[in-house]
Scaffold this motif. Structure first.
Motif, PDB file in Angstrom:
ATOM      1  N   PHE A   7       0.833  -1.213   0.000  1.00 28.82           N
ATOM      2  CA  PHE A   7       0.000   0.000   0.000  1.00 28.82           C
ATOM      3  C   PHE A   7       0.867   1.261   0.000  1.00 28.82           C
ATOM      4  O   PHE A   7       0.564   2.241  -0.678  1.00 28.82           O
ATOM      5  CB  PHE A   7      -0.921  -0.006   1.219  1.00 28.82           C
ATOM      6  CG  PHE A   7      -1.838   1.179   1.283  1.00 28.82           C
ATOM      7  CD1 PHE A   7      -2.906   1.305   0.417  1.00 28.82           C
ATOM      8  CD2 PHE A   7      -1.621   2.193   2.218  1.00 28.82           C
ATOM      9  CE1 PHE A   7      -3.749   2.402   0.476  1.00 28.82           C
ATOM     10  CE2 PHE A   7      -2.447   3.292   2.286  1.00 28.82           C
ATOM     11  CZ  PHE A   7      -3.526   3.393   1.402  1.00 28.82           C
ATOM     12  N   GLN A  11       0.953   4.143  -2.868  1.00 24.95           N
ATOM     13  CA  GLN A  11       0.799   5.570  -2.591  1.00 24.95           C
ATOM     14  C   GLN A  11       1.960   6.374  -3.166  1.00 24.95           C
ATOM     15  O   GLN A  11       1.753   7.461  -3.725  1.00 24.95           O
ATOM     16  CB  GLN A  11       0.711   5.803  -1.072  1.00 24.95           C
ATOM     17  CG  GLN A  11      -0.645   5.484  -0.461  1.00 24.95           C
ATOM     18  CD  GLN A  11      -0.697   5.863   1.004  1.00 24.95           C
ATOM     19  OE1 GLN A  11       0.265   5.662   1.741  1.00 24.95           O
ATOM     20  NE2 GLN A  11      -1.819   6.412   1.430  1.00 24.95           N
ATOM     21  N   LYS A  15       1.691   9.234  -6.050  1.00 27.33           N
ATOM     22  CA  LYS A  15       2.191  10.584  -5.793  1.00 27.33           C
ATOM     23  C   LYS A  15       3.106  11.044  -6.917  1.00 27.33           C
ATOM     24  O   LYS A  15       3.058  12.210  -7.338  1.00 27.33           O
ATOM     25  CB  LYS A  15       2.934  10.605  -4.453  1.00 27.33           C
ATOM     26  CG  LYS A  15       3.402  11.993  -4.039  1.00 27.33           C
ATOM     27  CD  LYS A  15       4.069  11.963  -2.676  1.00 27.33           C
ATOM     28  CE  LYS A  15       4.544  13.356  -2.273  1.00 27.33           C
ATOM     29  NZ  LYS A  15       5.191  13.347  -0.937  1.00 27.33           N
TER      30      LYS A  15
END
Length: 388
Positions: A7, A11, A15
């Motif tokens: 996870f 992320q 980003k």
């Protein structure tokens, strides 16, 4: 542990990809603006009124978000910042929008979007002159930015100069009811081109000044609100001087309402905010490098909705522009990955901060390497060296 690591890596990937996704989304929205405005202007709506409504709707849309989300972080408005906002409103709502709409009305939507691809080249030159963009011709990344900018401009130039035979698609066989038989755009092609080119220079100057202003006023929503509000006020004053018929302000449930609402929310409000957000981390050249995508989308939508003919030159130019776009974005990506030498840190701009030990972060991939090394160490101390 594995799920949390996956996870975290997801992320991190999102980003890094977010600036690219935001700019692609903006170009899709800009393509819709060209089509809708071209239809509305050729149906008789005043470009002055369209610009007033566009910026007024954008300001109204942004006002509540700017008030609630930035009420604690919004810096104090100074005379210097306000003057910059006034100039930004002149460059974009007054000069760029007026001249681009006028040039598009005299030519076509796809032609206007193609000419506006000169914006990355103009922006790059202005950024280099103002020392906002560093060019070290011996470095590969600088060569990629320079060559990519030139290639992008060359592709747009080919689309403008060389038409070639018409390429017929399945959807282009049917004529659109938006096309007017008395279109006289060919008679004013050169004049329209000159108007668009001046608007192109104004837009490039807007990008540069916006990137400077957002460093002194780091509240993207509030800055976008002020630009739209001042643009609406200045455009209203210009309209009152240029147009003397009260009937021009009338709108109905048609494209005269859709055009200002769409352009106000998408092309002005959201665009100004996202551009300022991306410019803080990527710079103005990165933002303008995505403009060729808009041209490609407009060319396709124009052939479907406006029954505009797609020529071989347009296809060749689009391929060349895509190559130039990749080169510029690749060069900008290498700029972010390359370390800043100690001799250059002292000469860094006001918006650039040197990296300290407290600023160093460890990625999710490096954390996995550390965990494995610690598990294999059996309690012994090892010196860990991380490699990118």
């Amino acid at each position: 542990m594995g799920d949390q690591t996956s996870f975290g890596m997801l992320q991190l990937g999102l980003k890094k990809a977010m600036p690219f996704l935001l700019m692609v989304g903006l170009q899709c929205g800009s393509a819709g603006m060209y089509i809708i405005c071209d239809v509305t202007l050729k149906q008789g709506m005043s470009r002055y009124v369209l610009i007033v409504y566009r910026n007024a709707i954008a300001a109204i849309t942004l006002a509540p978000f700017a008030f609630f989300f930035e009420r604690k972080t919004r810096p104090k408005m100074t005379v210097s910042i306000f003057l910059k906002i006034m100039v930004l409103a002149i460059l974009e709502p007054i000069l760029d929008q007026n001249l681009t709409y006028l040039g598009m009305n005299l030519t076509s939507a796809s032609f206007a979007s193609a000419i506006m691809n000169a914006v990355p080249a103009v922006t790059f030159v202005i950024a280099v002159i103002l020392r906002l963009e560093q060019v070290k011709i011996k470095e590969v990344r600088s060569q990629a930015k320079v060559i990519g900018t030139l290639v992008t401009f060359a592709g747009a130039l080919i689309m403008t100069v060389y038409k070639g035979p018409i390429i017929n698609f399945i959807w282009s066989q049917k004529s659109s009811h938006f096309v007017q038989s008395n279109d006289s755009s060919d008679k004013h092609w050169l004049t329209g081109t000159l108007f668009i080119l001046v608007g192109c220079f104004a837009w490039a100057s807007f990008f540069i000044l916006q990137s400077i202003t957002v460093k002194n006023y780091p509240a993207e929503l509030s800055l976008a609100f002020w630009i739209c509000l001042m643009g609406a006020v200045q455009s209203a004053a210009l309209t009152l001087m240029a147009e003397h018929h009260p009937g021009i302000w009338a709108i109905g449930w048609n494209s005269r309402l859709l055009a200002p609402v769409y352009t106000g929310i998408i092309s002005s409000g959201i665009t100004y905010y996202v551009q300022g957000l991306v410019m803080k981390t990527r710079g103005p050249v990165f933002v303008t490098a995505f403009n060729p995508l808009c041209m490609i989308i407009v060319a396709v939508l124009g052939s479907i909705i406006l029954a505009e003919k797609i020529h071989l030159g347009s296809i060749i130019g689009a391929i060349i522009i895509a190559i130039g776009l990749y080169a510029v974005v690749w060069g900008k990506g290498k700029d972010r990955l390359s370390p800043v030498p100690m001799t250059e840190e002292k000469n860094a701009g006001a918006g650039e901060l040197p990296i300290s030990a407290a600023d160093i972060t460890i990625s999710a991939e490096d954390r996995i390497k550390i965990d494995k090394l610690v598990e294999a160490s059996d309690g012994q101390v090892h010196v860990l060296k991380l490699h990118k």
